[in-house]
Design a protein around this motif. Structure first.
Motif, PDB file in Angstrom:
ATOM      1  N   GLU A  38       0.830  -1.200   0.000  1.00 25.06           N
ATOM      2  CA  GLU A  38       0.000   0.000   0.000  1.00 25.06           C
ATOM      3  C   GLU A  38       0.867   1.255   0.000  1.00 25.06           C
ATOM      4  OE1 GLU A  38      -2.848  -0.212   3.196  1.00 25.06           O
ATOM      5  OE2 GLU A  38      -3.794  -2.003   2.357  1.00 25.06           O
ATOM      6  N   ALA A  39       1.998   1.210   0.697  1.00 25.73           N
ATOM      7  CA  ALA A  39       2.900   2.363   0.746  1.00 25.73           C
ATOM      8  C   ALA A  39       3.372   2.749  -0.653  1.00 25.73           C
ATOM      9  CB  ALA A  39       4.108   2.052   1.637  1.00 25.73           C
ATOM     10  N   ILE A  40       3.699   1.760  -1.464  1.00 29.96           N
ATOM     11  CA  ILE A  40       4.166   2.034  -2.823  1.00 29.96           C
ATOM     12  C   ILE A  40       3.066   2.713  -3.638  1.00 29.96           C
ATOM     13  CG2 ILE A  40       4.939   0.961  -4.978  1.00 29.96           C
ATOM     14  CD1 ILE A  40       6.248  -1.213  -3.114  1.00 29.96           C
ATOM     15  N   GLY A  41       1.861   2.175  -3.558  1.00 34.63           N
ATOM     16  CA  GLY A  41       0.739   2.778  -4.273  1.00 34.63           C
ATOM     17  C   GLY A  41       0.424   4.180  -3.788  1.00 34.63           C
ATOM     18  N   ILE A  42       0.506   4.369  -2.486  1.00 36.69           N
ATOM     19  CA  ILE A  42       0.255   5.692  -1.906  1.00 36.69           C
ATOM     20  C   ILE A  42       1.282   6.686  -2.414  1.00 36.69           C
ATOM     21  CG2 ILE A  42       0.409   7.007   0.262  1.00 36.69           C
ATOM     22  CD1 ILE A  42      -0.983   4.553   1.596  1.00 36.69           C
ATOM     23  N   TYR A  43       2.542   6.285  -2.432  1.00 34.80           N
ATOM     24  CA  TYR A  43       3.573   7.208  -2.903  1.00 34.80           C
ATOM     25  C   TYR A  43       3.336   7.580  -4.368  1.00 34.80           C
ATOM     26  CZ  TYR A  43       7.679   9.702  -4.059  1.00 34.80           C
ATOM     27  OH  TYR A  43       8.495  10.703  -4.500  1.00 34.80           O
ATOM     28  N   GLU A  44       3.033   6.578  -5.197  1.00 34.32           N
ATOM     29  CA  GLU A  44       2.811   6.851  -6.620  1.00 34.32           C
ATOM     30  C   GLU A  44       1.632   7.805  -6.827  1.00 34.32           C
ATOM     31  OE1 GLU A  44       2.333   2.899  -8.136  1.00 34.32           O
ATOM     32  OE2 GLU A  44       4.454   2.721  -8.625  1.00 34.32           O
ATOM     33  N   LYS A  45       0.576   7.642  -6.049  1.00 35.38           N
ATOM     34  CA  LYS A  45      -0.623   8.452  -6.230  1.00 35.38           C
ATOM     35  C   LYS A  45      -0.484   9.858  -5.651  1.00 35.38           C
ATOM     36  CE  LYS A  45      -5.609   8.476  -5.536  1.00 35.38           C
ATOM     37  NZ  LYS A  45      -6.782   7.707  -5.095  1.00 35.38           N
ATOM     38  N   TYR A  46       0.085   9.974  -4.450  1.00 39.01           N
ATOM     39  CA  TYR A  46       0.077  11.244  -3.735  1.00 39.01           C
ATOM     40  C   TYR A  46       1.412  11.982  -3.722  1.00 39.01           C
ATOM     41  CZ  TYR A  46      -4.421   9.617  -2.019  1.00 39.01           C
ATOM     42  OH  TYR A  46      -5.709   9.159  -1.939  1.00 39.01           O
ATOM     43  N   GLN A  47       2.518  11.290  -3.880  1.00 36.30           N
ATOM     44  CA  GLN A  47       3.851  11.881  -3.790  1.00 36.30           C
ATOM     45  C   GLN A  47       3.959  12.842  -2.597  1.00 36.30           C
ATOM     46  OE1 GLN A  47       4.893  13.500  -7.624  1.00 36.30           O
ATOM     47  NE2 GLN A  47       4.046  11.732  -8.643  1.00 36.30           N
ATOM     48  N   PRO A  48       3.757  12.314  -1.388  1.00 34.61           N
ATOM     49  CA  PRO A  48       3.768  13.187  -0.204  1.00 34.61           C
ATOM     50  C   PRO A  48       5.155  13.757   0.073  1.00 34.61           C
ATOM     51  CG  PRO A  48       3.822  10.893   0.458  1.00 34.61           C
ATOM     52  CD  PRO A  48       3.626  10.903  -1.037  1.00 34.61           C
ATOM     53  N   ASP A  49       5.177  14.848   0.820  1.00 34.55           N
ATOM     54  CA  ASP A  49       6.447  15.437   1.231  1.00 34.55           C
ATOM     55  C   ASP A  49       7.185  14.527   2.204  1.00 34.55           C
ATOM     56  OD1 ASP A  49       6.184  18.015  -0.129  1.00 34.55           O
ATOM     57  OD2 ASP A  49       4.546  18.363   1.283  1.00 34.55           O
ATOM     58  N   MET A  50       6.409  13.749   2.954  1.00 30.04           N
ATOM     59  CA  MET A  50       6.987  12.850   3.948  1.00 30.04           C
ATOM     60  C   MET A  50       6.117  11.604   4.062  1.00 30.04           C
ATOM     61  SD  MET A  50       8.214  13.911   7.699  1.00 30.04           S
ATOM     62  CE  MET A  50       7.491  13.039   9.035  1.00 30.04           C
ATOM     63  N   MET A  51       6.753  10.493   4.398  1.00 32.23           N
ATOM     64  CA  MET A  51       6.026   9.245   4.591  1.00 32.23           C
ATOM     65  C   MET A  51       6.618   8.522   5.792  1.00 32.23           C
ATOM     66  SD  MET A  51       5.488   6.081   1.906  1.00 32.23           S
ATOM     67  CE  MET A  51       4.131   6.793   1.016  1.00 32.23           C
ATOM     68  N   THR A  52       5.757   8.033   6.670  1.00 31.37           N
ATOM     69  CA  THR A  52       6.225   7.203   7.774  1.00 31.37           C
ATOM     70  C   THR A  52       5.961   5.742   7.412  1.00 31.37           C
ATOM     71  OG1 THR A  52       4.134   7.194   9.008  1.00 31.37           O
ATOM     72  CG2 THR A  52       5.649   9.007   9.449  1.00 31.37           C
ATOM     73  N   LEU A  53       6.901   4.897   7.745  1.00 25.93           N
ATOM     74  CA  LEU A  53       6.796   3.466   7.443  1.00 25.93           C
ATOM     75  C   LEU A  53       7.148   2.660   8.682  1.00 25.93           C
ATOM     76  CD1 LEU A  53       8.810   3.523   4.103  1.00 25.93           C
ATOM     77  CD2 LEU A  53       6.346   3.236   4.300  1.00 25.93           C
ATOM     78  N   ASP A  54       6.303   1.702   9.017  1.00 23.01           N
ATOM     79  CA  ASP A  54       6.622   0.757  10.091  1.00 23.01           C
ATOM     80  C   ASP A  54       7.633  -0.244   9.530  1.00 23.01           C
ATOM     81  OD1 ASP A  54       6.606  -0.785  12.383  1.00 23.01           O
ATOM     82  OD2 ASP A  54       4.617  -1.622  12.051  1.00 23.01           O
ATOM     83  N   LEU A  55       8.568  -0.661  10.327  1.00 24.76           N
ATOM     84  CA  LEU A  55       9.555  -1.629   9.864  1.00 24.76           C
ATOM     85  C   LEU A  55       8.943  -2.985   9.563  1.00 24.76           C
ATOM     86  CD1 LEU A  55      12.607  -0.896  12.181  1.00 24.76           C
ATOM     87  CD2 LEU A  55      12.469  -0.558   9.719  1.00 24.76           C
ATOM     88  N   THR A  56       8.064  -3.439  10.445  1.00 25.67           N
ATOM     89  CA  THR A  56       7.499  -4.782  10.326  1.00 25.67           C
ATOM     90  C   THR A  56       6.007  -4.685  10.039  1.00 25.67           C
ATOM     91  OG1 THR A  56       9.106  -5.542  11.960  1.00 25.67           O
ATOM     92  CG2 THR A  56       7.257  -6.999  11.495  1.00 25.67           C
ATOM     93  N   MET A  57       5.630  -5.116   8.830  1.00 24.63           N
ATOM     94  CA  MET A  57       4.222  -5.106   8.424  1.00 24.63           C
ATOM     95  C   MET A  57       3.953  -6.351   7.590  1.00 24.63           C
ATOM     96  SD  MET A  57       3.608  -1.139   7.261  1.00 24.63           S
ATOM     97  CE  MET A  57       5.062  -0.987   6.227  1.00 24.63           C
ATOM     98  N   PRO A  58       2.682  -6.743   7.465  1.00 26.66           N
ATOM     99  CA  PRO A  58       2.339  -7.888   6.610  1.00 26.66           C
ATOM    100  C   PRO A  58       2.664  -7.590   5.135  1.00 26.66           C
ATOM    101  CG  PRO A  58       0.449  -7.208   7.948  1.00 26.66           C
ATOM    102  CD  PRO A  58       1.519  -6.191   8.139  1.00 26.66           C
ATOM    103  N   ASN A  59       2.912  -8.638   4.387  1.00 22.86           N
ATOM    104  CA  ASN A  59       3.168  -8.570   2.944  1.00 22.86           C
ATOM    105  C   ASN A  59       4.515  -7.947   2.593  1.00 22.86           C
ATOM    106  OD1 ASN A  59       0.585  -9.707   2.351  1.00 22.86           O
ATOM    107  ND2 ASN A  59      -0.300  -7.684   2.588  1.00 22.86           N
TER     108      ASN A  59
END
Length: 91
Positions: A38-59
């Motif tokens: 989902e993070a990849i899709g979110i970045y492609e769609k919104y190109q936010p100034d900043m993104m937070t990512l959890d280290l451990t997530m499903p998938n």
């Protein structure tokens, strides 16, 4: 206004980060996700100034998602940086 996307599989963490960024940092939360895919899709769609990512997530975890976003940025020719923060919570 600066934008941020929040990606964490824990809803409570997403809610806390959203509150922090909106109320304390005056950021607009443009999207939320629960895994690295989902993070990849979110970045492609919104190109936010900043993104937070959890280290451990499903998938896909945050480190893998960060690498994938970086590769996609290069392929798409984006020059603007996206600041990313990697977080992990002890459960």
């Amino acid at each position: 206004m600066k934008t941020v996307a929040i990606v964490d599989d824990a809803l409570l963490i997403r809610l806390q980060l959203k509150k922090f960024f909106e109320e304390t940092m005056n950021f607009k939360v443009v999207a939320e996700g629960a895994n690295g895919n989902e993070a990849i899709g979110i970045y492609e769609k919104y190109q936010p100034d900043m993104m937070t990512l959890d280290l451990t997530m499903p998938n896909m975890g945050g480190l893998k998602a960060l690498a994938e976003v970086s590769i996609k940025k290069c392929r798409l020719g984006y020059d603007d940086p996206c600041n990313m923060g990697l977080f992990s919570t002890l459960r």
